[in-house]
Scaffold this motif. Sequence first.
Motif, PDB file in Angstrom:
ATOM      1  N   THR B  38       0.995  -1.401   0.215  1.00  0.00           N
ATOM      2  CA  THR B  38      -0.441  -0.074   0.472  1.00  0.00           C
ATOM      3  C   THR B  38       0.683   1.889  -0.084  1.00  0.00           C
ATOM      4  O   THR B  38       1.870   1.039   0.676  1.00  0.00           O
ATOM      5  N   ARG B 200      -7.481  -3.625   5.426  1.00  0.00           N
ATOM      6  CA  ARG B 200      -6.308  -3.981   4.932  1.00  0.00           C
ATOM      7  C   ARG B 200      -6.245  -5.375   5.389  1.00  0.00           C
ATOM      8  O   ARG B 200      -5.610  -6.484   4.034  1.00  0.00           O
ATOM      9  N   CYS B 203      -6.939  -6.118   0.917  1.00  0.00           N
ATOM     10  CA  CYS B 203      -5.608  -6.609   0.388  1.00  0.00           C
ATOM     11  C   CYS B 203      -5.011  -7.726   0.792  1.00  0.00           C
ATOM     12  O   CYS B 203      -4.789  -8.063  -0.369  1.00  0.00           O
ATOM     13  N   SER B 209      -3.574  -4.489  -4.029  1.00  0.00           N
ATOM     14  CA  SER B 209      -2.047  -3.808  -3.919  1.00  0.00           C
ATOM     15  C   SER B 209      -2.664  -1.856  -3.576  1.00  0.00           C
ATOM     16  O   SER B 209      -4.252  -2.054  -4.561  1.00  0.00           O
ATOM     17  N   MET B 210      -2.907  -0.895  -2.744  1.00  0.00           N
ATOM     18  CA  MET B 210      -3.338  -0.022  -2.714  1.00  0.00           C
ATOM     19  C   MET B 210      -3.060   1.246  -3.086  1.00  0.00           C
ATOM     20  O   MET B 210      -1.659   1.553  -2.625  1.00  0.00           O
ATOM     21  N   ALA B 224      -0.220   2.285   4.929  1.00  0.00           N
ATOM     22  CA  ALA B 224       0.913   2.626   4.256  1.00  0.00           C
ATOM     23  C   ALA B 224       1.994   1.276   4.450  1.00  0.00           C
ATOM     24  O   ALA B 224       2.720   0.955   5.664  1.00  0.00           O
TER      25      ALA B 224
END
Lengths: 313, 333
Positions: B38, B200, B203, B209-210, B224
């Motif tokens: 992330t 979270r 993912c 992916s972010m 992140a």
Amino acid sequence: MARYALLKLLYAVPTLFAVLLLVFVLTRVIPGDPAQLILGDQATPEAIAALRTQLGLDKSIPLQFLDFLVGVLHGDFGSSIVTGQSVVSLAAAVLPSTLELTVASLVVGVVFGVPLGAWSAMRRNRLPDIAVRIGSLIGLSLPAFVFGILLLVVFAVQLGWFPVIAPSGDVSVFEDLRALVLPAVTLGILMAAYITRVTRSSMLQVLGEDFIRTARAKGVPWWRVVRRHALRNAIIPVVTVVGLYLGVLIGNSVLTEMVFNRPGLGKLIVGALAQRDYPVLQGLMVLYTLLIILANLITDLAYGVFNPRVRFA
Amino acid sequence: MTDAPVLAVRGLSTQFRIGGAWRAATRNIAFDLYENQTIALVGESGCGKSITCQTILGLLPAAVARTEGSIVYQGRELVGLSDAEMETVRGKEIAMIFQEPMTALNPVMTVGEQIAEAIRVHRRCTKAEAKAEAIAFMDRVRIPAAAQRYNDYPHQFSGGMRQRIVIAMAMACKPKVLLADEPTTALDVTIQAQILAELRDLCANFNMSMVFITHSLGVVAAIADRVAVMYAGEIVELASVEELFAAPQHPYTRALFQAIPRVDETAENLQAIPGQVPPITAFPEGCRFAPRCPMRMEKCAGRPPRLAAADPASPHAVACFLHHDLALEEAAE
């Protein structure tokens, strides 16, 4: 839904009462004695007095209103002082014709107005948009009698595609519809111009909304975003406006019916006005009010169909 | 983790047509997004974070916006693709969620239909299959009684629940990349924490992916792996979360840290950054932060500094002359 409709109808009762009162007072306020008018200058005072008693005019004003109310509640609006026919039967004879014209022009208005408005919004400030905007402005400013006569001259007289005067009596459905085209277009073009403008501005607003971006972000093709997301939302204010305009449309049918010499409520009311046929006038005014209340009710219900947020309120 | 990034952005610039001239709202944006990672884009409002995300998905109208640079998704260049080609990427490969759950959903369509639509535009399947899958996703993002609520409209949900619907919609095609544009900003704090945990979790479970946009450093720490700090349309600092929080280098990043209210200090000590982000039409010549920078030097007004690592061995990059002398070549345009 049924509860909602019933509630709306209940709300209409006071409105209707107010209109009845207004119509009644208006006819009493108009100078001149109806009995005198009916019998003419040469009538003897005895004859006039007799007729006044017959018409119930010798009673006090509140009592007269009560009589009028009781009559209305029984579906009795009196009789024409010219022909002697009951107002109800007079109106019933021409009501289908007016409703037919109103519905047909509404169809013309929606079929042309909604797509043109949406198209115009999507081509904002480009040639199609400008053309549509100018076109709708012309449509809005053209009086029905001018446009109607123009259509008559071109399509009925010159080209002969449609009859100049609506055929009366028993005619085939095809002939009846053929006679309906020009009046419906005359009345519908005004409606279309109006709907175009409302659809355009509503569509422009909706296209800027967040959920349009959401729909695009999930990969929905543009034309589908427009149809499924934008138009479904943009149509909501259009429904409201069309509903409000339905009353105006019924009123505007007067001119169209005169131009095309179609039987209808409009022609009836103009005739009654010319002949000072007060019971007919009075009855038709109430009928118009009823029609408009009904149109508003249908609009309210339609609004619920298009806008889920209303249904649960 | 594979070596090649899922999403590689290079020299990205989004330009808007303003009064007949093209003006760059963002300049030289570059970052890599790896699988399961992330990256957070942080900065004040008007720094070009949302514009960058919308550019990646090609959502900005071509009549007023154009894109320069390169966006490579799994080896495929996205810049220059037609709208029809982008429609196969949007939602299916790269999905996006938005800040305002109250307005992001179509008010006249049931939430279920809206999720099912995302499935049906990308895959051939029957309505019943799409519906079953949509309900499964609603269930997955913890919407109670998902099957019953399928036919409900957005106005019948709370803000937090609507954001869950938006997330379910974005997840419906199991995208590789999720662009999250301040998804928790409009929510209250407890709901915020729930949504962050949910994202979270998703993912991790979907190998996704972010790119996470926020202006809150607290949220950055929570979600992140890497952070790109943006200012006035540029990335001014790019580092891992640990490095950035341990040793912020750019004066703007430091100022952002100082602007976080703390309970152990009085409110008068709160350090707001003086001035505001310049509008797109008035970006300064050299370093764009210079006018507001407490440590500005003479050369800061000349050429813009380039985003580069002060220490070549470290991936911690910063665009500031305090740390290196590298300038952006294409400066004077």
